[in-house]
Design a protein around this motif. Structure first.
Motif, PDB file in Angstrom:
ATOM      1  N   GLY A 290      -4.724 -24.610 -21.874  1.00  0.00           N
ATOM      2  CA  GLY A 290      -5.763 -25.330 -21.325  1.00  0.00           C
ATOM      3  C   GLY A 290      -6.402 -24.685 -20.125  1.00  0.00           C
ATOM      4  N   ARG A 291      -5.543 -24.295 -19.007  1.00  0.00           N
ATOM      5  CA  ARG A 291      -6.080 -23.555 -18.042  1.00  0.00           C
ATOM      6  C   ARG A 291      -6.687 -21.933 -18.133  1.00  0.00           C
ATOM      7  NH1 ARG A 291      -1.089 -25.801 -15.870  1.00  0.00           N
ATOM      8  NH2 ARG A 291      -0.193 -23.937 -16.146  1.00  0.00           N
ATOM      9  N   SER A 294     -10.096 -22.637 -20.026  1.00  0.00           N
ATOM     10  CA  SER A 294     -11.230 -22.888 -18.959  1.00  0.00           C
ATOM     11  C   SER A 294     -11.439 -21.740 -18.148  1.00  0.00           C
ATOM     12  CB  SER A 294     -10.676 -24.025 -17.989  1.00  0.00           C
ATOM     13  OG  SER A 294     -10.287 -25.296 -18.606  1.00  0.00           O
ATOM     14  N   ALA A 298     -15.380 -20.286 -17.881  1.00  0.00           N
ATOM     15  CA  ALA A 298     -16.009 -20.498 -16.671  1.00  0.00           C
ATOM     16  C   ALA A 298     -17.165 -19.754 -16.443  1.00  0.00           C
ATOM     17  CB  ALA A 298     -15.226 -19.971 -15.299  1.00  0.00           C
ATOM     18  N   ILE A 310     -18.966 -25.786 -25.022  1.00  0.00           N
ATOM     19  CA  ILE A 310     -17.949 -25.268 -23.937  1.00  0.00           C
ATOM     20  C   ILE A 310     -16.532 -26.094 -24.230  1.00  0.00           C
ATOM     21  CG2 ILE A 310     -17.490 -25.238 -21.529  1.00  0.00           C
ATOM     22  CD1 ILE A 310     -20.500 -24.751 -20.923  1.00  0.00           C
ATOM     23  N   GLU A 311     -16.701 -27.326 -24.488  1.00  0.00           N
ATOM     24  CA  GLU A 311     -15.543 -28.169 -24.442  1.00  0.00           C
ATOM     25  C   GLU A 311     -14.928 -28.001 -26.102  1.00  0.00           C
ATOM     26  OE1 GLU A 311     -12.499 -30.837 -23.927  1.00  0.00           O
ATOM     27  OE2 GLU A 311     -13.839 -29.736 -22.376  1.00  0.00           O
ATOM     28  N   ARG A 314     -12.887 -24.846 -25.779  1.00  0.00           N
ATOM     29  CA  ARG A 314     -11.760 -25.004 -24.788  1.00  0.00           C
ATOM     30  C   ARG A 314     -10.664 -25.563 -25.784  1.00  0.00           C
ATOM     31  NH1 ARG A 314      -8.693 -28.101 -22.263  1.00  0.00           N
ATOM     32  NH2 ARG A 314      -9.843 -30.201 -22.890  1.00  0.00           N
TER      33      ARG A 314
END
Length: 330
Positions: A290-291, A294, A298, A310-311, A314
């Protein structure tokens, strides 16, 4: 409909010469893209060079344990080739999730890589579109842009590239092999698709008469632990809203090799290098995935109707990596 002329090439040199001699030429393989564009008035082609007799349809082993795919290999044949299914599952899965069975039986791999965007403003023939008419503007910027790109965009164009298999090929560092009037070239797949920048009408770095003859995929062990996930509005014959090609190798819970590329969200098949860099040497778990996702997103630039991507992207990246991780375990 404007008149067209037609030639049937007898060998590769003949095909190159025929196309190079006429600035309005196009190569004809399966025709599933080029014929549509001609019919819709989106192509300036006036002379077709039929290349179906050329010996470019093999799917075979390459140097260093890699894979060589002839440019005229049909999508369905590549998807079912045992060596592809076993050693490059993301490529097979991406092809099987593309188009319909009938189109996969007809369309060539080389033609798939050269297909044009499915942006409705490009294809309607009347809306401002810098790809179709440079300098006219981009109707998608303030129009209905739900399916458009959030990565690699410019103020000239936010159209996505529609190919599924190109995403897997970019993730796995495939190389596009060409022959043209100036000889042979080997173009890394990530360089084969160009960002729109200020010249969205130029999508690939091919010269007039330059022909894709094959695709070389390296024999990296990580490719065997790869997957392709595609998210779309319906489950068949639909282009991706978001897709992910992922390959992952771990050692004692630590990421030692990872490949990631995204479809449906970039103006080209998008290699997620920020995410890859964030993962290498770190833990192989959902929190780390997840990191990394993201970090990649960004720099995304959303428009009025496509911010949801975007979500979704991810989550798709996390799911693809998690799926690949589970599949890689003994």
């Amino acid at each position: 409909m404007r008149p067209l002329t037609y030639s049937r090439a007898t060998d590769i040199d003949d095909a190159i010469a025929l196309a190079a001699a006429n600035p309005d030429s196009a190569f004809l393989a399966g025709g599933t893209t080029e014929v549509d564009l001609i019919r819709a008035g989106m192509s300036g082609t006036r002379h077709l060079v039929d290349i179906n007799d050329l010996p470019l349809s093999a799917v075979e082993g390459g140097p260093g344990g890699g894979l060589l795919i002839g440019a005229l290999a049909r999508m369905s044949d590549v998807a079912r080739a045992p060596s592809v299914v076993r050693r490059y599952p993301a490529i097979s899965q991406a092809l099987l999730l593309s188009a319909s069975q009938q189109l996969r039986n007809m369309a060539s791999i080389g033609g798939n890589l050269r297909q044009r965007t499915r942006c409705a403003y490009f294809r309607d023939g009347v809306s401002p579109c810098n790809k179709r008419e440079p300098g006219s503007g981009c109707a998608a910027l303030d129009g209905w842009n739900r399916g458009h790109a959030i990565l690699g965009t410019s103020e000239r164009c936010i159209a996505t590239h529609p190919s599924d298999v190109a995403v897997a090929l970019v993730a796995l560092d495939a190389v596009i092999q060409t022959m043209g009037p100036d000889g042979e070239r080997a173009i890394p797949s990530d360089d084969f698709f160009l960002l729109p920048g200020t010249t969205p009408e130029t999508e690939q770095p091919l010269a007039r008469g330059e022909l894709i003859v094959g695709i070389a995929v390296p024999g990296a062990p990580v490719a065997a632990r790869s997957t392709y996930l595609k998210f779309r509005d319906r489950q068949s014959y639909e282009f991706a809203l978001v897709s992910v090609a992922a390959a992952l190798e771990t050692d004692d819970g630590i990421v030692t090799d990872v490949r990631l590329a995204l479809g449906g969200v970039g103006t080209k098949p998008w290699r997620a290098r920020r995410a890859e860099a964030a993962l290498i040497g770190g833990p192989a778990d959902e929190a780390a995935f997840g990191r990394a996702a993201s970090a990649e997103l960004a720099h995304a630039v959303a428009r009025e109707h496509n911010a949801f991507k975007i979500e979704v992207t991810r989550r798709a990246m996390v799911r693809a990596l998690s799926h690949t991780l589970k599949g890689a375990r003994p």
